[in-house]
Each structure stands twice: as structure tokens, then as C-alpha cells.
Enzyme design. Structure first.
Site, PDB file in Angstrom:
ATOM      1  N   CYS A 106       0.780  -1.246   0.000  1.00  0.00           N
ATOM      2  CA  CYS A 106       0.000   0.000   0.000  1.00  0.00           C
ATOM      3  C   CYS A 106       0.812   1.296   0.000  1.00  0.00           C
ATOM      4  O   CYS A 106       0.725   2.090  -0.933  1.00  0.00           O
ATOM      5  CB  CYS A 106      -0.934   0.006   1.206  1.00  0.00           C
ATOM      6  SG  CYS A 106      -1.920  -1.484   1.411  1.00  0.00           S
ATOM      7  N   HIS A 162      -2.733   6.622   4.328  1.00  0.00           N
ATOM      8  CA  HIS A 162      -1.653   5.655   4.565  1.00  0.00           C
ATOM      9  C   HIS A 162      -0.288   6.149   4.117  1.00  0.00           C
ATOM     10  O   HIS A 162       0.532   5.387   3.591  1.00  0.00           O
ATOM     11  CB  HIS A 162      -1.972   4.308   3.917  1.00  0.00           C
ATOM     12  CG  HIS A 162      -1.255   3.166   4.603  1.00  0.00           C
ATOM     13  ND1 HIS A 162      -1.229   1.891   4.104  1.00  0.00           N
ATOM     14  CD2 HIS A 162      -0.524   3.132   5.747  1.00  0.00           C
ATOM     15  CE1 HIS A 162      -0.535   1.108   4.906  1.00  0.00           C
ATOM     16  NE2 HIS A 162      -0.093   1.849   5.915  1.00  0.00           N
TER      17      HIS A 162
END
Length: 582
Positions: A106, A162
Site C-alpha cells: 500500500c 496511509h
């Protein structure tokens, strides 16, 4: 003129033309051309919205939709059993990217999208940014939204960040976004928006700009919530001003949770993980449809460029599938880094095509800046290329290579050595590089099985049939011709040692430009229980005071954390953690 008029028989065509001419004259007699044109706009407004779009000569609206953990096979046009009619239609009407690469997990993909730089140039070479780490996207890197904002764009982010948040300067609204609504962490409950990073380290993770969005603590499914916010942004913006919307959905990342009405569509799938995953992806497909309709309704669509991408490959243990590619999320095999992607836009010169030119996620930064009629500073030293002509006109891509990564921190391959790397490279180090047709991997590239699609329909939830691969004893170098062998079945490292040496030298040159790895230990001050029950910035510089956060009533916190939904049991590891490796 209506489609098909040009093929009518001559008499009918003449009648039609006379009728249209009569209407034209009548409209001029009654109120003149402007009135007639305005009436047409009002009729269209009943379906598409009250405002006309901007002139075609103005910079286009840029919409980037990022799916989370969508497998390469997990889209209808790649043969999936999961129904994705919206993605199929948008891709068919646009340009499918069939040689498109991202990163295997990610944070790296998101950082490279936002900076246009490889991980080795931002210090994010290793793993992902954990919730308790005092780390974030380097503040000295100009971000894509910052650049677009300089060019007059309104910039909005909805969804998963993130990219770190330990200090306020790391937050999305400090990195170029006018507004932010979403989560800061890599994963969390789709309904309660809570996330635990260990016993007693739990907190709420939903933000409105730079504050916890307690007002949205109503148990709404995140895909629906993010879609609704995107629709609200489009409804409130003036289409005459260019807009950048970054919509980073949480789906289809674990935990595997989906509303019941989507689960009903996939009763026939025996594997419970695959069934939930399919339901989540159907919901995501519907969300993209609703966003596209909102673009049309509010006057943005005709001058827009919509890009759809997954952030990495699918995770078979959590329902994803990358067949026929090898490997999965968290690996440098094709199944970890080759992604679903397409571009949909009325501005494309060649629509309904397939692009097989090499494209990487770093390319979106310079491509979107160029579309926005801006220029990238020479000292920015981006790793991406402007690939718009390759996408829109079918020309050759300027990209000839991709550094997938060099991770000096990852577990070293026990049999790797400088000798195995011809004295050029230590093959114990995990790395991967693509140069034209060739792909080289060193160290431990990760779990390398092929998982066929039938694995999910006829076996139970905890097992799947796969072609088990045993890595050759002592091997730490692999070479593949990806054009001829996209499934990485034939290792050519022994047959072409000269090519191996060339790619090892290329790795060595890249490594000389790398910055030190940023992967600090966790900070106990990050515990949400010390910060009002919320995940958020905790770091403060010495000599500065920080106002205490407002705590939510303890009873309310406890009540929310105890909520559960039987049909939405979680499965699979959090982002980047516990991903199967070789």
C-alpha cells in the site's frame, strides 16, 4: 444530429431534415437561438445537473480512483466471475492498460503516485508506514496535489491516506489537498472505522480535514460513505474551475466486510473469503458508476480524465486472485506488481483501445501535471514520465525500465552473495528491475505460487489448490523475458548471464542514488488512548505546547467498539503485514 440519420433512405432523410429546419426557424421566430439553446441545456439539466461544463480549452478535471488490493484477474474484462459492469464499460470506452505496474503493497504505491518518485528516493523502501511509527511522506517532496493547486486546481481527497500522520505537517490538508475526508491508517473496520494495532492500542480512524469526524460515527459502510462524499464535492464545485479528486477506496482490502445485499449475488461461491471479496468488489463497481454519473450530472464529465488503478496485486488468502500471473500482494512477482488499470476520458484521441506500452504508477504525476498545463521543475528529479501521448494516441511510451524496488532491510536470502552477482551486486538483497522485455529479481522475491481461479469455487474457506513452487536450493537470481513469458514460468538466468550482468549493473547504478531507509521503531505516544481515543498526530517538538484533545464520552467509545456485524467477519492480514512470502 441523432446517431443513424446518415444511413436512412433518401426520402426519409429529406423529411427529417425538413422537420429539423422547420423547428429551427420556429425557434428563431419565437425567441431566437439563445433561448432555444438554453432550453436544450435545461432539458439536459434535468438529467445531468444545473450547470454547464467548462469550455473544452480549459485544463481538464482529473479524477484518480484507487482500489485497494484488487487482483489482476478480479475485473470482468480479465475473465473474472465477479461482475464489474461499470469498470468493464469505462475501460472498453477508454484505454485499457495491459502493461501497467504499481508497487506490491500500500504505502509504496501511494507514495509513488503522490511524489512521482521511486521508493529509494523517498526513504520508503521497506514495508509500509505502521500506525505507531513516527514517519510520513517526506515533507521536502512536492506532492502532486500541491503542484496542481499551484496551477489553479481545487484539490480534494476522499478515502485512505496511509502516508503517515505522526505530526500535523504530514496530514493530507498540509500536503496540498483543500479538503480531506477519510482514514489515515492502512486498514480498519468498514462500519465502525476503528482500528487496533495491538492489545490496548485501538482508536477511531475517520477524519474530516485535520480533525476526527465524530459526526460521521454512524456505522456507515465506508465504500458508500466515500462515494457520497465524492458526490457532494462534485455537487458543490464550479465546473469552470479545474478540479483534482483523489478517491482512494478502502475496498477491497481486508477485513472482508460487505453489506448483505451484495453478498446475495454470490451465494454460488463456496469459498467464504472469495464470496465476501466478490461482494465488496461489486459494491465498489457500483460506487464508480455513481461517481461517473455525478461527473455527468454536475458538468464535469465532458472535460475530464478519469484514471482507475489498483494499488497492488490481490491477496489469495483474503479472496483476491491474480491468475494467470505468478505471486500475490507483497511480492515482486508479476501478481504483486502488475495491476488492473485504465483511463476513461472524452479527451482521449483513440478510445476503445488497449495500451501495451510500459506504464508505471510514478508516471501519473508528470502526466497529470502536463494535462493541467503545468511543467515539472527540473530539480524535482522525478522517476515518472509523461505518458499521455502513449495513452491517447497510441505512441511509444518514453519509459523503458522500471525499478520495482531495492529493499536493503528485508530479510536477506540465505544463499545470496556478491559472487552470485558476479561481483556487481549482492544477490542476498531483495530487489527487482524491469528493462524493456527483461525482468530480474534478486534475494527473496516472495511467495511465488500460481493460484488458479477454480480454487475459489470448489474448496473450503481455508484452503485452495495451487501449483506449488519450491524455490531452487541456493538460488538468489531470476531472469524472465516478460513479453514472451508474462507468467514467469521459465527462468533464463542460466541461459543469458550477459543480460543478468547488464541488469545487475543497472541495479547498482540505481542504488547509488538511494536515500537512507526511513523505518523507525514505534512510538508509545502514538497510542490513541493517550490522544482522545483517536488515531492522529501525536508528535510535538520540544519547547512547544500542544492543546489536549477532546475526549469522546467513554460510554460512547465503548459502545461503538463493541458493535459487530455477523455477515462481515474479517479475514486476511492488515496492509503489508503478514503477507505470504517465499
Amino acid at each position: 444530429m441523432a446517431p443513424g440519420v446518415c444511413v436512412w433512405p433518401g426520402v426519409r432523410r429529406a423529411q427529417a431534415m425538413r422537420a429539423l429546419a422547420g423547428l429551427w426557424v420556429l425557434s428563431l421566430l419565437l425567441c431566437g437561438y439563445p433561448c432555444w439553446a438554453r432550453g436544450r441545456e435545461e432539458d439536459r439539466g434535468a438529467e445531468q445537473g444545473p450547470r454547464p461544463g467548462p469550455p473544452a480549452s480549459s485544463p481538464p478535471h482529473l479524477i484518480f480512483i484507487l482500489a485497494d488490493d484488487q487482483g489482476f484477474r478480479d475485473v470482468g474484462y480479465h475473465g473474472s466471475e465477479i461482475r464489474t459492469p461499470t469498470l468493464d464499460r469505462l475501460a472498453a470506452e477508454g484505454v485499457k492498460l495491459e502493461n501497467y505496474y504499481v508497487q506490491p503493497i500500500c504505502t509504496p504505491s501511494r507514495s509513488q503516485l503522490i511524489t512521482g518518485k521511486y521508493q529509494i528516493h523517498t526513504g520508503l523502501q521497506h514495508s509500509v508506514i505502521r500506525p505507531t511509527q513516527p514517519s510520513c511522506l517526506p515533507l521536502d517532496n512536492a506532492s502532486l496535489p500541491q503542484k496542481l493547486k499551484e496551477l489553479g486546481y481545487s484539490t480534494h481527497m476522499v478515502g485512505k491516506w496511509h502516508l503517515g500522520f505522526y505530526r500535523r505537517e504530514c496530514m493530507p490538508t498540509r500536503r496540498g489537498f483543500d479538503t480531506f475526508f477519510g482514514s489515515l491508517l492502512g486498514s480498519g473496520d468498514y462500519y465502525t472505522h476503528y482500528k487496533c494495532d495491538g492489545p490496548g492500542v485501538c482508536g477511531y480512524d475517520l477524519y474530516e480535514n485535520d480533525r476526527a469526524a465524530w459526526g460521521h460515527d454512524r456505522g456507515e459502510y465506508s465504500t458508500h460513505m466515500y462515494t457520497r462524499r465524492a458526490q457532494q464535492i462534485l455537487a458543490s464545485q464550479d465546473p469552470r474551475k479545474p478540479l483534482f479528486l483523489y478517491l482512494a477506496f478502502q475496498a477491497v482490502h481486508s477485513p472482508l466486510q460487505a453489506p448483505g445485499r451484495y453478498l446475495e449475488r454470490y451465494r454460488s461461491i463456496a469459498n467464504v473469503h472469495r464470496r465476501r471479496y466478490a461482494a465488496m468488489l461489486s459494491c465498489l463497481d457500483e460506487a464508480v458508476r455513481n461517481v461517473t454519473l455525478a461527473l455527468k450530472a454536475h458538468g464535469f464529465y465532458d472535460n475530464s480524465v478519469l484514471i482507475y488503478s489498483s494499488d497492488n496485486g490481490g491477496q489469495p488468502a483474503a479472496g483476491g486472485n491474480n491468475w494467470p500471473l505468478r505471486g500475490s500482494k507483497g511480492t515482486y512477482w508479476e501478481g504483486g506488481v502488475r495491476a488492473v488499470g485504465f483511463v476513461h476520458s472524452p479527451l482521449l484521441k483513440n478510445r476503445g483501445t488497449v495500451c501495451r506500452e510500459l506504464v508505471h504508477i510514478t508516471d501519473w504525476y508528470p502526466t497529470l501535471v502536463a494535462l493541467a498545463e503545468g511543467q515539472v521543475d527540473e530539480d524535482a528529479r522525478l522517476d515518472g514520465y509523461d505518458v499521455w501521448e502513449a495513452l491517447s494516441e497510441g505512441l511509444r511510451s518514453p519509459r523503458e525500465d522500471i525499478l520495482h524496488n531495492i529493499d536493503p532491510v528485508y530479510t536477506r536470502a540465505p544463499h545470496g552473495s556478491w559472487a552470485a552477482g558476479y561481483g556487481i551486486w549482492d544477490t542476498a538483497v531483495q530487489s527487482a528491475i524491469r528493462v524493456r522485455h527483461w525482468k530480474l529479481l534478486t534475494g527473496n522475491p516472495g511467495y511465488g505460487d500460481w493460484v488458479p481461479p477454480q480454487a475459489f469455487s470448489n474448496l473450503g474457506p481455508t484452503r485452495w489448490h495451487s501449483e506449488r513452487v519450491t524455490l531452487s536450493a541456493g538460488q538468489s537470481v531470476w531472469l524472465f523475458n516478460i513479453t514472451a513469458d508474462p507468467y514467469e514460468r521459465v527462468d533464463l538466468s542460466g541461459r543469458y548471464p550477459g543480460v543478468v550482468r547488464q541488469l545487475l549493473r543497472r541495479l547498482s547504478r540505481f542504488n547509488k542514488t538511494a536515500v537512507p531507509v526511513r523505518y523507525p521503531p514505534g512510538d508509545p505516544r502514538s497510542n490513541p488512548q493517550l490522544n482522545g481515543g483517536v488515531w492522529g498526530p501525536w508528535y510535538k517538538e520540544e519547547g512547544k505546547t500542544q492543546r489536549p484533545r477532546k475526549h469522546k464520552a467513554p460510554g460512547q467509545q465503548k459502545k461503538r467498539k463493541m458493535k459487530s456485524r455477523p455477515q462481515a467477519a474479517g479475514a486476511g492480514p492488515p496492509c503489508g503485514r503478514g503477507a505470504p512470502r517465499g
